[in-house]
Design an enzyme around this catalytic site. Structure first.
Site, PDB file in Angstrom:
ATOM      1  N   CYS A 197     -20.877  -9.314  14.121  1.00  0.00           N
ATOM      2  CA  CYS A 197     -20.418 -10.504  14.782  1.00  0.00           C
ATOM      3  C   CYS A 197     -19.986 -11.280  13.627  1.00  0.00           C
ATOM      4  O   CYS A 197     -18.887 -12.188  13.744  1.00  0.00           O
ATOM      5  CB  CYS A 197     -21.305 -11.062  15.252  1.00  0.00           C
ATOM      6  SG  CYS A 197     -22.182 -10.128  16.740  1.00  0.00           S
ATOM      7  N   HIS A 221     -18.070 -17.720  16.784  1.00  0.00           N
ATOM      8  CA  HIS A 221     -18.132 -16.428  17.417  1.00  0.00           C
ATOM      9  C   HIS A 221     -18.535 -16.576  18.804  1.00  0.00           C
ATOM     10  O   HIS A 221     -19.425 -17.271  19.108  1.00  0.00           O
ATOM     11  CB  HIS A 221     -19.114 -15.589  16.536  1.00  0.00           C
ATOM     12  CG  HIS A 221     -19.499 -14.318  17.340  1.00  0.00           C
ATOM     13  ND1 HIS A 221     -18.829 -13.449  17.893  1.00  0.00           N
ATOM     14  CD2 HIS A 221     -20.834 -13.988  17.470  1.00  0.00           C
ATOM     15  CE1 HIS A 221     -19.272 -12.444  18.445  1.00  0.00           C
ATOM     16  NE2 HIS A 221     -20.799 -12.650  18.205  1.00  0.00           N
ATOM     17  N   ASN A 229     -18.455 -10.801  24.868  1.00  0.00           N
ATOM     18  CA  ASN A 229     -18.642 -11.013  23.305  1.00  0.00           C
ATOM     19  C   ASN A 229     -17.983  -9.965  22.978  1.00  0.00           C
ATOM     20  O   ASN A 229     -18.338  -8.525  23.091  1.00  0.00           O
ATOM     21  CB  ASN A 229     -20.317 -10.998  23.262  1.00  0.00           C
ATOM     22  CG  ASN A 229     -20.476 -10.979  21.505  1.00  0.00           C
ATOM     23  OD1 ASN A 229     -19.655 -10.434  20.861  1.00  0.00           O
ATOM     24  ND2 ASN A 229     -21.680 -11.474  21.236  1.00  0.00           N
TER      25      ASN A 229
HETATM   26  N1  COA Z   1     -29.243  -8.817  34.970  1.00  0.00           N
HETATM   27  C1  COA Z   1     -30.540  -9.170  35.399  1.00  0.00           C
HETATM   28  N2  COA Z   1     -31.589  -9.385  34.754  1.00  0.00           N
HETATM   29  C2  COA Z   1     -31.763  -9.182  33.241  1.00  0.00           C
HETATM   30  C3  COA Z   1     -30.721  -8.747  33.004  1.00  0.00           C
HETATM   31  C4  COA Z   1     -29.436  -8.435  33.427  1.00  0.00           C
HETATM   32  N3  COA Z   1     -28.213  -8.277  33.026  1.00  0.00           N
HETATM   33  N4  COA Z   1     -30.739  -8.599  31.459  1.00  0.00           N
HETATM   34  C5  COA Z   1     -32.202  -8.742  31.380  1.00  0.00           C
HETATM   35  N5  COA Z   1     -32.792  -9.050  32.743  1.00  0.00           N
HETATM   36  C6  COA Z   1     -34.099  -9.572  32.987  1.00  0.00           C
HETATM   37  C7  COA Z   1     -34.917  -8.990  32.040  1.00  0.00           C
HETATM   38  O1  COA Z   1     -35.584  -7.417  32.382  1.00  0.00           O
HETATM   39  C8  COA Z   1     -36.374  -9.984  32.310  1.00  0.00           C
HETATM   40  O2  COA Z   1     -36.916  -9.532  33.274  1.00  0.00           O
HETATM   41  P1  COA Z   1     -38.523  -9.516  33.739  1.00  0.00           P
HETATM   42  O3  COA Z   1     -38.730 -11.043  33.438  1.00  0.00           O
HETATM   43  O4  COA Z   1     -38.624  -9.122  34.772  1.00  0.00           O
HETATM   44  O5  COA Z   1     -39.126  -8.968  32.574  1.00  0.00           O
HETATM   45  C9  COA Z   1     -35.688 -11.128  32.576  1.00  0.00           C
HETATM   46  O6  COA Z   1     -34.289 -10.923  32.681  1.00  0.00           O
HETATM   47  C10 COA Z   1     -35.582 -12.036  31.214  1.00  0.00           C
HETATM   48  O7  COA Z   1     -35.103 -11.358  30.182  1.00  0.00           O
HETATM   49  P2  COA Z   1     -35.107 -12.033  28.641  1.00  0.00           P
HETATM   50  O8  COA Z   1     -34.572 -10.852  27.907  1.00  0.00           O
HETATM   51  O9  COA Z   1     -36.093 -12.708  28.476  1.00  0.00           O
HETATM   52  O10 COA Z   1     -33.921 -13.029  29.081  1.00  0.00           O
HETATM   53  P3  COA Z   1     -33.125 -13.966  28.318  1.00  0.00           P
HETATM   54  O11 COA Z   1     -33.241 -15.478  29.241  1.00  0.00           O
HETATM   55  O12 COA Z   1     -33.404 -14.082  26.893  1.00  0.00           O
HETATM   56  O13 COA Z   1     -31.713 -13.773  28.452  1.00  0.00           O
HETATM   57  C11 COA Z   1     -30.043 -12.927  27.084  1.00  0.00           C
HETATM   58  C12 COA Z   1     -31.118 -12.647  27.609  1.00  0.00           C
HETATM   59  C13 COA Z   1     -29.648 -11.327  26.277  1.00  0.00           C
HETATM   60  C14 COA Z   1     -28.824 -13.238  27.831  1.00  0.00           C
HETATM   61  C15 COA Z   1     -30.454 -13.774  25.870  1.00  0.00           C
HETATM   62  O14 COA Z   1     -31.659 -13.630  25.244  1.00  0.00           O
HETATM   63  C16 COA Z   1     -29.505 -14.176  24.848  1.00  0.00           C
HETATM   64  O15 COA Z   1     -28.495 -14.653  25.247  1.00  0.00           O
HETATM   65  N6  COA Z   1     -29.766 -13.840  23.732  1.00  0.00           N
HETATM   66  C17 COA Z   1     -28.592 -13.986  22.672  1.00  0.00           C
HETATM   67  C18 COA Z   1     -27.815 -12.840  22.590  1.00  0.00           C
HETATM   68  C19 COA Z   1     -26.737 -12.662  21.865  1.00  0.00           C
HETATM   69  O16 COA Z   1     -26.169 -13.625  21.703  1.00  0.00           O
HETATM   70  N7  COA Z   1     -26.316 -11.707  21.355  1.00  0.00           N
HETATM   71  C20 COA Z   1     -25.292 -11.292  20.545  1.00  0.00           C
HETATM   72  C21 COA Z   1     -25.135 -11.643  19.304  1.00  0.00           C
HETATM   73  S1  COA Z   1     -23.996 -11.922  18.439  1.00  0.00           S
END
Ligand code: COA
Length: 349
Positions: free
Chosen positions: A114, A276, A306
């Site tokens: 990234c 980014h 992204n």
């Molecule tokens: N659709 C529906 N549910 C989803 C899902 C999707 N695409 N992806 C994950 N979930 C579910 C999980 O399984 C989890 O379910 P559970 O509570 O039954 O176990 C729930 O949603 C919450 O998961 P979690 O990973 O804790 O969610 P979150 O609020 O952290 O959101 C991201 C997930 C990835 C969106 C978030 O963590 C994020 O934005 N992180 C930064 C990632 C990023 O920027 N990456 C690029 C780096 S450059």
């Protein structure tokens, strides 16, 4: 000492639009979940066979070179940032050099995920400042759609990423006070495995039950990419989303403030901030922390997802095309991602 200006910028995104609703046909997810957690409404996926990371980079480069008023033969060096290269090796830089029939110039691939574009720009800036090159083509391009897990198992990652490319021509100028003012690069490998694609790779996990003396080609092939790895989805990227989020919201503002501080500028001096496009919630958090108004921040993650190394140059190209950047503007760019690595660049356009 010469300074580095951006003489031309361009971007290319595939025509194939994939909406959140399209993804609900492949995995257990919803439009609402994706929009609320990431801000993404749709992304582009490259054509399966006709488009690659390099071909998209080529299209973006053609526009950037044309906008700089240059010809392909005027480019002295290529820096290509990507995590999704056409081949395991060689890199995309040489494929672009071949396709654009450039001179036998140097071509360097940057694998900083990234933050790849910021790292690539920093390298270009050093080459310009030392007087070694005059026109450097910097490309960020990704074809993520090729390597994502489109089942419910991979939904936390696959809904986020999209394909596309952006490119700039970094050019030497003797004009004082213009161009890149400074770049700032950082890393913290402590969490390297929290946002990573482990295979194929030479890491020790492969070696546990194989003795050197037992080597044969089949076993070696198995260590490179085995059926067991595929069954365990170890051929796909892994991300601990919450860990990434927590670190990103600290490091983005920190590295932007570092760039401002180095140049004795204030937050209010920024005319446009391009971060980014990791996740809209992260970008909004950074905007709020810095107290910047909406017109001083450019986001397009809602349309492209992204696109890793391509996200900053795509956003920069769109912002420039739409007249959001004019000569004399203070433009700040910042990235954070896998590694973890992060960085910033501040320039007077
Ligand atoms: N659709 C529906 N549910 C989803 C899902 C999707 N695409 N992806 C994950 N979930 C579910 C999980 O399984 C989890 O379910 P559970 O509570 O039954 O176990 C729930 O949603 C919450 O998961 P979690 O990973 O804790 O969610 P979150 O609020 O952290 O959101 C991201 C997930 C990835 C969106 C978030 O963590 C994020 O934005 N992180 C930064 C990632 C990023 O920027 N990456 C690029 C780096 S450059």
């Amino acid at each position: 000492m010469p300074s580095s200006i951006i003489a031309g910028v361009g971007h290319y995104v595939p025509s194939n639009v994939v909406t959140n609703k399209d993804l609900t046909k492949l995995m257990d997810t919803t439009d609402e979940w994706i929009i609320e957690r990431t801000g993404i409404r749709e992304r582009r996926y490259a054509h399966r066979t006709e488009e690659t990371t390099t071909t998209m980079g080529i299209e973006a480069s053609k526009i950037a070179i044309k906008n700089a008023g240059l010809k392909n033969e005027d480019i002295d060096f290529i820096i290509f940032a990507t995590l999704s290269p056409d081949y395991y090796f060689p890199g995309c830089g040489v494929l672009l050099q071949r396709a654009l029939k450039m001179q036998e110039i140097g071509a360097l691939d940057v694998r900083n995920q990234c933050s790849g574009f910021i790292y690539a720009m920093s390298i270009a800036d050093q080459f310009i400042k030392t007087g070694m090159y005059k026109n450097i083509l910097v490309v960020g391009s990704e074809k993520h759609s090729f390597g994502l897990d489109f089942t419910t198992r991979g939904r936390n990652i696959s809904v986020i990423f999209g394909d596309g490319a952006g490119a700039v021509v970094v050019q030497a100028t003797e004009e004082k006070g213009r161009g890149i003012l400074s770049t700032h690069l950082h890393s913290d490998g402590e969490s390297a495995e929290l946002l990573a694609m482990y295979n194929p790779g030479t890491h020790a996990n492969h070696w546990t039950d194989v003795k050197y003396a037992d080597f044969n080609n089949a076993e070696l092939a198995d260590m490179f990419m085995s059926h067991a790895m595929i069954d365990k989805a170890q051929n796909f990227p892994f991300m601990d989303g919450q860990a990434v989020f927590k670190k990103a919201v600290v490091k983005f503002p920190e590295v932007i403030m570092e760039a401002l501080g180095k140049n004795k500028l204030k937050k209010e001096d920024i005319n446009l901030l391009i971060t980014h496009q990791a996740n809209l919630r992260i970008s909004q958090f950074v905007q709020k922390t810095l107290g910047l108004s909406d017109d001083k921040v450019y986001n397009n993650i809602d349309r492209y997802g992204n696109t890793t190394a391509a996200s900053i140059p795509i956003a920069l190209s769109e912002a420039f095309q739409s007249g959001k950047i004019i000569e004399g503007d203070i433009v700040c760019m910042a990235a954070f991602g896998s590694g973890f690595t992060w960085g910033s660049l501040i320039m007077k356009w």
